[in-house]
Design a protein around this motif. Structure first.
Motif, short mmCIF file in Angstrom:
data_model
loop_
_atom_site.label_atom_id
_atom_site.label_comp_id
_atom_site.label_asym_id
_atom_site.label_seq_id
_atom_site.Cartn_x
_atom_site.Cartn_y
_atom_site.Cartn_z
N GLU A 18 30.80 68.56 11.21
CA GLU A 18 30.92 67.11 11.29
C GLU A 18 32.21 66.65 11.96
O GLU A 18 32.25 65.57 12.54
N TYR A 19 33.30 67.43 11.82
CA TYR A 19 34.54 66.97 12.44
C TYR A 19 34.79 67.64 13.79
O TYR A 19 35.87 67.54 14.36
N LEU A 20 33.76 68.31 14.33
CA LEU A 20 33.83 68.82 15.69
C LEU A 20 33.00 67.91 16.60
O LEU A 20 32.09 67.22 16.14
N PRO A 21 33.30 67.87 17.91
CA PRO A 21 32.50 67.03 18.82
C PRO A 21 31.04 67.45 18.86
O PRO A 21 30.72 68.64 18.82
N PHE A 22 30.15 66.45 18.93
CA PHE A 22 28.73 66.71 19.10
C PHE A 22 28.40 66.57 20.59
O PHE A 22 28.71 65.55 21.20
N ALA A 23 27.81 67.58 21.17
CA ALA A 23 27.44 67.57 22.59
C ALA A 23 25.94 67.85 22.71
O ALA A 23 25.38 68.65 21.96
N GLU A 24 25.31 67.17 23.68
CA GLU A 24 23.88 67.37 23.88
C GLU A 24 23.54 67.17 25.35
O GLU A 24 24.20 66.43 26.07
N ILE A 25 22.50 67.82 25.76
CA ILE A 25 21.98 67.68 27.13
C ILE A 25 20.76 66.77 27.07
O ILE A 25 19.86 66.99 26.25
N ARG A 26 20.76 65.77 27.94
CA ARG A 26 19.63 64.85 27.98
C ARG A 26 18.98 64.91 29.36
O ARG A 26 19.66 65.02 30.38
N ALA A 27 17.68 64.79 29.34
CA ALA A 27 16.91 64.68 30.58
C ALA A 27 15.81 63.67 30.35
O ALA A 27 15.20 63.65 29.27
N GLY A 28 15.59 62.81 31.34
CA GLY A 28 14.59 61.78 31.17
C GLY A 28 13.84 61.48 32.45
O GLY A 28 14.36 61.68 33.56
N LEU A 29 12.63 61.03 32.28
CA LEU A 29 11.79 60.66 33.43
C LEU A 29 10.99 59.43 33.04
O LEU A 29 10.35 59.39 31.98
N GLY A 40 21.88 64.87 32.20
CA GLY A 40 23.33 64.80 32.00
C GLY A 40 23.77 65.42 30.69
O GLY A 40 22.96 65.83 29.85
N LEU A 41 25.08 65.48 30.52
CA LEU A 41 25.72 66.01 29.32
C LEU A 41 26.46 64.87 28.63
O LEU A 41 27.30 64.23 29.27
N PHE A 42 26.15 64.65 27.34
CA PHE A 42 26.73 63.55 26.61
C PHE A 42 27.35 64.06 25.31
O PHE A 42 26.88 65.03 24.71
N GLU A 59 33.86 61.80 16.33
CA GLU A 59 34.63 60.97 15.40
C GLU A 59 35.94 61.69 15.12
O GLU A 59 35.96 62.77 14.51
N ILE A 60 37.03 61.09 15.57
CA ILE A 60 38.34 61.70 15.38
C ILE A 60 38.76 61.55 13.92
O ILE A 60 38.78 60.44 13.39
N ASP A 61 39.06 62.65 13.31
CA ASP A 61 39.34 62.67 11.86
C ASP A 61 40.80 62.30 11.61
O ASP A 61 41.60 63.12 11.16
N ILE A 62 41.13 61.03 11.87
CA ILE A 62 42.53 60.62 11.78
C ILE A 62 43.02 60.56 10.33
O ILE A 62 44.22 60.67 10.08
N TRP A 63 42.10 60.40 9.36
CA TRP A 63 42.51 60.31 7.95
C TRP A 63 42.16 61.59 7.19
O TRP A 63 42.23 61.61 5.95
N LYS A 64 41.76 62.64 7.90
CA LYS A 64 41.41 63.92 7.28
C LYS A 64 40.20 63.81 6.35
O LYS A 64 39.99 64.64 5.46
N LYS A 65 39.40 62.77 6.54
CA LYS A 65 38.24 62.58 5.67
C LYS A 65 37.22 63.70 5.83
O LYS A 65 36.76 64.30 4.85
N PRO A 121 39.84 52.36 8.76
CA PRO A 121 39.10 52.33 10.03
C PRO A 121 38.83 53.74 10.55
O PRO A 121 39.62 54.67 10.33
N SER A 122 37.72 53.90 11.22
CA SER A 122 37.37 55.18 11.85
C SER A 122 37.39 55.02 13.36
O SER A 122 37.06 53.95 13.90
N LEU A 123 37.80 56.07 14.04
CA LEU A 123 37.91 56.07 15.50
C LEU A 123 36.89 57.03 16.07
O LEU A 123 36.84 58.21 15.70
N GLY A 124 36.05 56.51 16.98
CA GLY A 124 35.04 57.32 17.62
C GLY A 124 35.16 57.27 19.13
O GLY A 124 35.58 56.28 19.71
N ILE A 125 34.81 58.38 19.78
CA ILE A 125 34.84 58.48 21.23
C ILE A 125 33.48 58.95 21.71
O ILE A 125 32.90 59.89 21.15
#
Length: 476
Positions: free
Chosen positions: A97-108, A144-146, A150-156, A323-327
């Motif tokens: 959960e505190y690591l980046p989530f990455a996924e490959i998307r393709a659409g038509l 594409g790659l997306f 969520e940056i764990d700034i409060w160590k939650k 507050p939570s910070l997301g990228i």
């Protein structure tokens, strides 16, 4: 100026969100009392029999083989093993959960705008290249790659992972505690079988003695020295002893079936030693010092780990007010024609960050925080209770060692006297110097004393099992 105003607005919003998030309720977490007495009954010997391997402790190859079979086949341990796997998966989930989530998307896709609509009219006028209009219908191809993070700034998230790890370790300690319980239960049933075998042997011996007594009184009745009343009394006592055998045989069957159940097998012969060839050996058990219970007993360590997880849960629940910070970011290709997909003009990318603080739903967050705080208090009290229970368990078992040892010595002397009295009563009766009622009473008292002595031996064996388990032994 526009950008400067935008930056100022963002900074002001960030400060407002931070101020809103910092308005967090604060509840003091309960700190358990870990003070235990320095010793048991002023004995300061640090040698602890609970640290021994259970194979070395019991020293009975038949019992050891039975326990090994149960550890392989017992259903409760199998169920607990799956609970541990569930806890391990929870740790992996929290870690992700505190690591980046990455996924490959393709659409038509395919879209047809009406000619007399705003977008249809615009598409009609636009040209991709000179003389080349948008295709109709309009296709949409994307790959594409997306990524989201969520940056764990409060160590939650990090604390939630640590809480899951503590519960995983607690589940392993729970299994260790179950192993010690299983070994103790098997040992108790095994020792009970040994005592029941000996009891059945004593009853068979008494049946023989009483049968001989019945034969004698019948002869004396034939010689007109005794009445039918004496014969009936002796025969009734013989039948009573025979009846006791059936009850003991049933107890043996139930004890054997209990061991088969614990071993996870339908049919398996329960081979055991005789009581006469077994050495109880409870005098040489060493209790050590109470502080060792915090390390030796799996249930104490389990309660400690559950308390650590509850402490982290409170911090996680409190961080939900902040507050939570997301990228979010992505890169790929998108076009309306497959032929243009890999061209530089089809490249797309985006990156964005957002700050989120709870505003309307704070009551739900407060409720979660209150619940986590209450569970932390429960875990702290449970930890104290577990330590106190462990300490009193040891005190009780240490006391039993002394009392049952003294009781066995006293009862053994009583049995010796009554066995001697049976012989004396028989001789006096045959010499017409004692009443038959004295013979019956002496035989009954001797049998009851022997049965009481066996019960004391069983309690000594159970004390050996219980003290070992109370000291934290049986799982290592």
């Amino acid at each position: 100026m526009t950008n400067q105003y935008l930056y100022k607005i963002i900074i002001i919003l960030f400060i407002l969100l931070l101020a809103l998030g910092c308005n967090v309720p604060q509840k003091a977490m309960k700190i358990p009392n870990l003070e235990v007495p320095e010793s048991y009954q002023h004995a300061k010997d640090t040698t602890n029999s609970g640290q021994m391997d259970w194979r070395a402790y019991y020293e009975d190859e038949l019992l050891i083989a039975l326990i090994d079979t149960a550890l392989k086949n017992n259903q409760e341990l199998t169920i607990l093993a799956q609970e541990i796997e569930i806890s391990r998966a929870e740790v992996r989930s929290r870690k992700g959960e505190y690591l980046p989530f990455a996924e490959i998307r393709a659409g038509l896709g395919l879209e047809k705008e009406g000619r007399y609509t705003r977008f249809g009219a615009v598409d009609e006028q636009l040209e991709i290249r000179e003389g080349q209009h948008f295709p109709d219908p309009l296709s949409d191809v994307m790959v594409g790659l997306f990524s989201t993070w969520e940056i764990d700034i409060w160590k939650k998230l990090h604390r939630a992972k640590r809480a899951a790890a503590s519960r995983y370790l607690a589940s392993t300690e729970g299994r260790n505690f179950m192993v010690s319980q299983l070994i103790a239960e098997i040992s108790e049933s095994y020792f009970e079988l040994m005592v029941l075998d000996k009891l059945l042997e004593i009853l068979e011996q008494n049946v023989g003695i009483q049968s001989e007594a019945v034969r004698v009184v019948r002869q004396q009745k034939s010689a007109a020295r005794l009445s039918q009343l004496a014969v009936n009394r002796f025969e009734a006592q013989l039948l009573n002893t025979k009846n006791l055998q059936y009850d003991v045989k049933q107890q043996i069957v139930e004890a054997e079936n209990r061991l088969k159940f614990l071993s996870g097998k339908f049919e398996a012969p329960i081979i055991r030693k005789s009581l006469d060839s077994s050495d109880i050996g409870i005098d040489d058990i060493r209790s050590g010092i109470p502080a060792q219970l915090l390390v030796n007993r799996p249930d104490v360590r389990q309660a400690e780990l559950e308390l650590a997880a509850a402490n982290l849960d409170v911090q996680v629940a409190r961080a939900n007010f902040l507050p939570s910070l997301g990228i979010k970011a992505g890169v790929g290709f998108r076009t309306f024609a497959p032929a243009f997909l890999l061209q530089p003009e089809s490249i797309l990318y985006n990156i964005a960050g957002d700050i989120i603080a709870p505003l309307v739903n704070r009551n739900a967050i407060k409720a979660a925080y209150t619940s986590a705080s209450a569970r932390q208090v429960q875990a702290a009290v449970h930890y104290e209770q577990t330590i106190l229970r462990a300490y009193t368990d040891v005190l009780n078992q240490v006391s039993k060692v002394d009392n049952y040892t003294n009781s066995y010595t006293t009862k053994s002397r009583e049995v010796d006297l009554l066995v001697e009295s049976v012989s004396i009563a028989n001789n006096l009766f045959n010499a017409a110097r004692a009443d038959y009622a004295e013979v019956l009473l002496t035989q009954r008292e001797a049998l009851e004393a022997k049965m009481d002595l066996l019960e004391i031996q069983l309690q000594q064996m159970h004390t050996k099992v219980h003290l070992y388990r109370s000291l934290g032994g049986g799982w290592n």
